[in-house]
Design an enzyme around this catalytic site. Sequence first.
Site, PDB file in Angstrom:
ATOM      1  CG  ASP A 143      -1.752  -1.205   1.394  1.00  0.00           C
ATOM      2  OD1 ASP A 143      -1.191  -2.321   1.324  1.00  0.00           O
ATOM      3  OD2 ASP A 143      -2.959  -1.066   1.617  1.00  0.00           O
ATOM      4  CG  ASN A 188     -10.530  -0.626   2.734  1.00  0.00           C
ATOM      5  OD1 ASN A 188      -9.347  -0.845   2.464  1.00  0.00           O
ATOM      6  ND2 ASN A 188     -10.892   0.098   3.776  1.00  0.00           N
ATOM      7  CG  HIS A 189      -9.642   3.580   1.847  1.00  0.00           C
ATOM      8  ND1 HIS A 189     -10.758   3.940   2.575  1.00  0.00           N
ATOM      9  CD2 HIS A 189      -8.695   3.209   2.750  1.00  0.00           C
ATOM     10  CE1 HIS A 189     -10.490   3.796   3.867  1.00  0.00           C
ATOM     11  NE2 HIS A 189      -9.258   3.340   4.004  1.00  0.00           N
TER      12      HIS A 189
END
Length: 266
Positions: A8, A68-69
């Site tokens: 990430d 999820n974002h």
Amino acid sequence: MRILFLGDVVGNLGVEMVSKYLPILKRDYKPQVTIVNGENSTSFGRGINKKVYKQIMSAGTDVITLGNHAWNNEEIFDFIDDTKKLVRPLNYPGKDVPGSGYTIINVNNKKLAVVNLQGRIFIDPIDDPFQKIDELISEIKKEADAIFVDFHAETTSEKKAMGMYLDGQISAIVGTHTHVQTNDDQILKNGTAFISDVGMCGPFDSVLGMKYENIIHRFITQRPTRFEVEEKGRGIVSGCVIDLRDDGTARSIEKILIDPNHPYKG
């Protein structure tokens, strides 16, 4: 086939670290495919926009995965349908979900499917990732020579369960989302490479990429606190390198960690 994956990317500092180190890692490891998770890569640490997308791609990335974002920045709806290099979670609910949950790219006369999945434990409600990946493998197994899965999930148990479930059906499954690199990189018994979480690329002096003062205040007071991305200070780059055999099984998986305590020696 050699795959380089970076975890990430968090905020501006994460993009800077990828821009600095990805060309160096590609020079030294010589991967045929480079994949980066960019779901936290905007300046406020949620989602991705077109400017950041182009920055990460121009650093030498072949595919960007999300999580999820994915929808936290509305600008994504303006360009996600126009590129096959940006994939969102396969198991988002609904019939007309923007973008795609996977892409297939050509790698030295081989075809690699890059899939993005999202877990359901302690995270936003979403369709069953086990069912969705079953359906996809049945659909693409004759087309793809190898399958790589970025499983964006919260718990180690869900990630390991998915790894064991897919062992022998796919080439590699790497975990993202928790931003902390785990020490369980391994080749499962039927030839699938696995790690629970590869970690993040972003601010080292932070709590998972956020300013630590705000997080500490919330723990101490139990009152709502605005989470803000740390934009200054030292950086970290986390990821892994996976080598695949011609039959699509994994030969090896090696963690990458670059931070002030682990300077790059390449």
